[in-house]
Design an enzyme around this catalytic site. Structure first.
Site, short mmCIF file in Angstrom:
data_model
loop_
_atom_site.label_atom_id
_atom_site.label_comp_id
_atom_site.label_asym_id
_atom_site.label_seq_id
_atom_site.Cartn_x
_atom_site.Cartn_y
_atom_site.Cartn_z
N CYS A 86 0.85 -1.18 0.00
CA CYS A 86 0.00 0.00 0.00
C CYS A 86 0.89 1.24 0.00
O CYS A 86 1.85 1.31 0.77
CB CYS A 86 -0.91 -0.01 1.22
SG CYS A 86 -2.02 1.39 1.31
N HIS A 128 -8.93 -3.53 -3.32
CA HIS A 128 -7.97 -2.81 -2.47
C HIS A 128 -8.30 -1.31 -2.45
O HIS A 128 -8.37 -0.69 -1.38
CB HIS A 128 -6.54 -3.02 -3.00
CG HIS A 128 -5.50 -2.28 -2.22
ND1 HIS A 128 -4.71 -2.90 -1.28
CD2 HIS A 128 -5.13 -0.98 -2.23
CE1 HIS A 128 -3.89 -2.00 -0.75
NE2 HIS A 128 -4.14 -0.82 -1.32
N GLU A 129 -8.53 -0.73 -3.63
CA GLU A 129 -8.83 0.71 -3.69
C GLU A 129 -10.21 1.00 -3.10
O GLU A 129 -10.40 2.02 -2.43
CB GLU A 129 -8.73 1.23 -5.13
CG GLU A 129 -7.35 1.08 -5.75
CD GLU A 129 -6.19 1.62 -4.91
OE1 GLU A 129 -6.40 2.60 -4.14
OE2 GLU A 129 -5.08 1.08 -4.99
N HIS A 132 -10.00 1.52 0.53
CA HIS A 132 -9.62 2.88 0.91
C HIS A 132 -10.84 3.80 0.95
O HIS A 132 -10.96 4.64 1.84
CB HIS A 132 -8.59 3.46 -0.07
CG HIS A 132 -7.21 2.96 0.14
ND1 HIS A 132 -6.46 3.27 1.25
CD2 HIS A 132 -6.42 2.17 -0.63
CE1 HIS A 132 -5.27 2.69 1.17
NE2 HIS A 132 -5.23 2.01 0.04
#
Length: 148
Positions: A86, A128-129, A132
């Site tokens: 990350c 993953h994004e 966020h």
């Protein structure tokens, strides 16, 4: 706008919908700079301090895929694992298990709605994004093992 590093509290704020105005292009400009300078695959706006639902991925032909106000509609029960890093957590990699297939709802820069079936590695990058955007980091993932 530089990448925020864990444990910066801004990374954990609730994120809001993007408005379609000039700020969208300002955000995209800084996301593109940061993904290139930091040699990333993807980056979400919260990682540079903007608490809005926007992320980009760099694809195989060095073009950007832009995802605005995205939401994962469906995740498969079939999983794949991948060592993830990350940009907001320096020198940290973790084996994460994620759904192999997902369906993502998102909007493009023209405010056109899309529903996309995504698989394999791109599915991992998107999840993953999206984490966020939902104020999660890979540190929060329990179905994994750590390599530092």
């Amino acid at each position: 706008m530089k990448i925020l590093i864990f444990p910066n509290k801004v990374l954990f704020l609730k994120n809001k919908l993007i408005s379609y105005n000039l700020s969208l292009y300002f955000y995209l400009f800084y996301l593109k700079i940061n993904i290139l300078v930091n040699k990333g695959i993807g980056i979400a706006l919260p990682q540079i301090g903007g608490n809005r639902l926007l992320f980009i991925l760099l694809n195989k032909i060095n073009k950007y895929n832009i995802f605005i106000n995205s939401k994962i509609l469906w995740k498969s029960n079939l999983y794949i694992s991948f060592y993830e890093g990350c940009l907001s957590i320096k020198k940290f990699y973790k084996l994460i298990y994620r759904s192999k297939y997902i369906i993502l709802l998102f909007y493009d820069v023209n405010n056109k709605k899309h529903k996309l079936f995504i698989k394999n590695k791109k599915s991992i990058y998107v999840q993953h994004e999206q984490d966020h955007l939902e104020s999660f980091l890979i540190l929060n993932k329990f179905n994994s093992s750590v390599v530092e």
